[in-house]
Design a protein around this motif. Structure first.
Motif, PDB file in Angstrom:
ATOM      1  N   LEU A 112      -7.212   5.439  -4.391  1.00 10.21           N
ATOM      2  CA  LEU A 112      -6.597   4.162  -4.543  1.00 10.21           C
ATOM      3  C   LEU A 112      -7.476   2.926  -4.063  1.00 10.21           C
ATOM      4  O   LEU A 112      -7.750   1.900  -4.632  1.00 10.21           O
ATOM      5  N   ALA A 152       2.100   1.662  -3.366  1.00  7.44           N
ATOM      6  CA  ALA A 152       1.030   2.145  -4.245  1.00  7.44           C
ATOM      7  C   ALA A 152       0.828   3.943  -4.305  1.00  7.44           C
ATOM      8  O   ALA A 152       0.824   4.674  -5.072  1.00  7.44           O
ATOM      9  N   ARG A 160     -10.361   2.176  -6.286  1.00  7.50           N
ATOM     10  CA  ARG A 160      -9.899   1.496  -7.702  1.00  7.50           C
ATOM     11  C   ARG A 160      -9.004   0.224  -7.340  1.00  7.50           C
ATOM     12  O   ARG A 160      -8.067  -0.179  -7.947  1.00  7.50           O
ATOM     13  N   ASP A 161      -9.534  -0.121  -5.845  1.00  3.89           N
ATOM     14  CA  ASP A 161      -8.696  -1.454  -5.287  1.00  3.89           C
ATOM     15  C   ASP A 161      -7.305  -1.570  -5.525  1.00  3.89           C
ATOM     16  O   ASP A 161      -6.574  -2.455  -5.980  1.00  3.89           O
ATOM     17  N   TRP A 162      -6.693  -0.359  -5.215  1.00  6.07           N
ATOM     18  CA  TRP A 162      -5.205  -0.239  -5.216  1.00  6.07           C
ATOM     19  C   TRP A 162      -4.515  -0.164  -6.633  1.00  6.07           C
ATOM     20  O   TRP A 162      -3.143  -0.638  -6.395  1.00  6.07           O
ATOM     21  N   ASN A 163      -5.080  -0.327  -7.736  1.00  5.19           N
ATOM     22  CA  ASN A 163      -4.661  -0.152  -8.752  1.00  5.19           C
ATOM     23  C   ASN A 163      -4.033   1.004  -9.210  1.00  5.19           C
ATOM     24  O   ASN A 163      -4.871   2.137  -9.220  1.00  5.19           O
ATOM     25  N   VAL A 164      -3.022   1.406  -9.326  1.00  4.77           N
ATOM     26  CA  VAL A 164      -2.440   2.754  -9.372  1.00  4.77           C
ATOM     27  C   VAL A 164      -2.776   3.367 -10.621  1.00  4.77           C
ATOM     28  O   VAL A 164      -3.008   4.428 -10.562  1.00  4.77           O
ATOM     29  N   SER A 165      -2.464   2.812 -11.827  1.00  2.00           N
ATOM     30  CA  SER A 165      -2.734   3.276 -13.018  1.00  2.00           C
ATOM     31  C   SER A 165      -4.357   3.775 -13.288  1.00  2.00           C
ATOM     32  O   SER A 165      -4.796   4.771 -13.435  1.00  2.00           O
ATOM     33  N   LYS A 166      -5.252   2.854 -12.515  1.00  2.00           N
ATOM     34  CA  LYS A 166      -6.825   3.226 -12.733  1.00  2.00           C
ATOM     35  C   LYS A 166      -6.991   4.369 -11.647  1.00  2.00           C
ATOM     36  O   LYS A 166      -7.650   5.158 -11.960  1.00  2.00           O
ATOM     37  N   SER A 200       0.779  -1.151  -0.059  1.00  2.00           N
ATOM     38  CA  SER A 200       0.049  -0.023   0.012  1.00  2.00           C
ATOM     39  C   SER A 200       0.914   1.333   0.125  1.00  2.00           C
ATOM     40  O   SER A 200       0.449   2.206  -0.823  1.00  2.00           O
ATOM     41  N   GLN A 251       3.955   5.506  -5.710  1.00  2.00           N
ATOM     42  CA  GLN A 251       3.844   5.766  -7.211  1.00  2.00           C
ATOM     43  C   GLN A 251       2.845   6.858  -7.647  1.00  2.00           C
ATOM     44  O   GLN A 251       2.933   7.797  -8.388  1.00  2.00           O
TER      45      GLN A 251
END
Length: 336
Positions: free
Chosen positions: A43, A8, A46-52, A5, A11
């Motif tokens: 984060l 993330a 978007r379920d901790w998906n950095v790009s999303k 986390s 990033q």
């Protein structure tokens, strides 16, 4: 917080530091001095998906800039009679604070009619309350309780919920989509009270369609929910419709109990005065003109669309099962 986390967050932090100045400026209005906590909200959404999460946040920042959201608290809804009509038909108010310091917002879902003004006024009012919450109420709570407070509790009163609610689905979908895309993870828990049979019927269908993260936040309480709510807030912070058992009412409760939906309530008076004061700072000599603050409506995602369609279908089915199909005619609205 786990190492993954933290990575993330780092990033996303690095990515956001590269955005243009207008986007960075409006991001400051979002985070109010707590940028890391704000990044975590996106984060989580978007379920901790950095790009999303990055795309979601940049889309939010662009939406704010394009629609001048930073200035929306300088745009009062005038004249006062029009604003009173909005308040009387879009029932929401601040009833107090939880024992942990979270603001408690009461929402009269069942008795909100949204029939006193155009859709744009209701969207404007909703966003103004969001922004006032984020820029004034939550910073006040953070200072008062000596720790960061970035979320609220919402108590949803279903008193009076009828099949006519079908006419409001499109508007409510617009408002919900604005919140989901631009104010994610701002509500800690939703408490649903005074739920009639029609709600129970829809809830059984809708609940499985919600994301697990959303389902965990929703608690359907028995009756007016007073006993359960008193575990998380003092009696003084209970919304007026939660202060007695039986069939409560959003608009008429015990004598002497403050109706937190009313424009005469302290919260709404403070909000309205704040907006008027801010408007005078921007244009100190020009008269305030009547007219809504138009905001582009984001298109609902597939989940929002499916949810709205499911609720609409279930309400139709409910009407047919109970011999009320004739009352469903003409219950469509257009929010374009």
């Amino acid at each position: 917080m786990a190492m993954g986390s933290q990575e993330a967050i780092k990033q996303l932090q690095d990515l956001i530091e590269e955005v243009d100045e207008p986007l960075m400026k409006t991001f400051q209005n979002i985070h109010q001095g707590y940028p890391t906590e704000s990044l975590v909200r996106f984060l989580k959404a978007r379920d901790w998906n950095v790009s999303k999460a990055y795309k979601m946040l940049v889309d939010c920042l662009n939406w704010r800039v394009e629609n001048e959201i930073d200035n929306i608290l300088t745009k009062p809804i005038v004249p006062t009679d029009l604003y009173r009509g909005v308040r009387d038909s879009q029932l929401i108010g601040l009833s107090g604070y939880s024992k942990g310091g979270l603001p408690v917002f009461a929402i009269g879902v069942g008795q909100s009619t949204f029939d006193k003004a155009s859709v744009h006024y209701y969207v404007q009012s909703h966003i103004q309350i969001n922004e006032y919450r984020d820029r004034v109420v939550l910073p006040y709570a953070t200072k008062k309780y000596g720790r960061y407070i970035g979320t609220c509790l919402k108590v949803l009163d279903m008193t009076g919920l009828k099949l006519s609610a079908l006419s409001q689905i499109k508007l409510l979908t617009v408002i919900s989509t604005i919140d989901d895309l631009n104010y994610p993870e701002k509500t800690d828990t939703y408490y649903i009270v005074n739920a009639p049979y029609i709600f129970s019927s829809c809830w059984k269908i809708v609940k499985p369609l919600l994301q697990e993260r959303t389902r965990r936040k929703i608690q359907v309480l028995q009756g007016c929910g007073k006993d359960e709510l008193l575990k998380v807030m003092d009696f003084a912070s209970l919304p007026h419709f939660c202060r007695r058992e039986g069939s409560g009412s959003s608009r008429h409760s015990n004598p002497g109990v403050t109706d937190c939906f009313s424009l005469d309530n302290a919260f709404h008076q403070q909000l309205y005065d704040y907006i008027k004061q801010q408007s005078m700072r921007i244009v100190p000599v020009a008269p305030i003109k009547q007219g809504s603050f138009h905001v582009d409506f984001p298109g609902p995602d597939l989940e929002e669309t499916k949810l709205a369609q499911t609720i609409e279908t279930e309400l139709h089915n409910f009407g047919k099962r109970n011999g009320l199909s004739h009352s469903l005619d003409g219950l469509k609205i257009n929010v374009e």
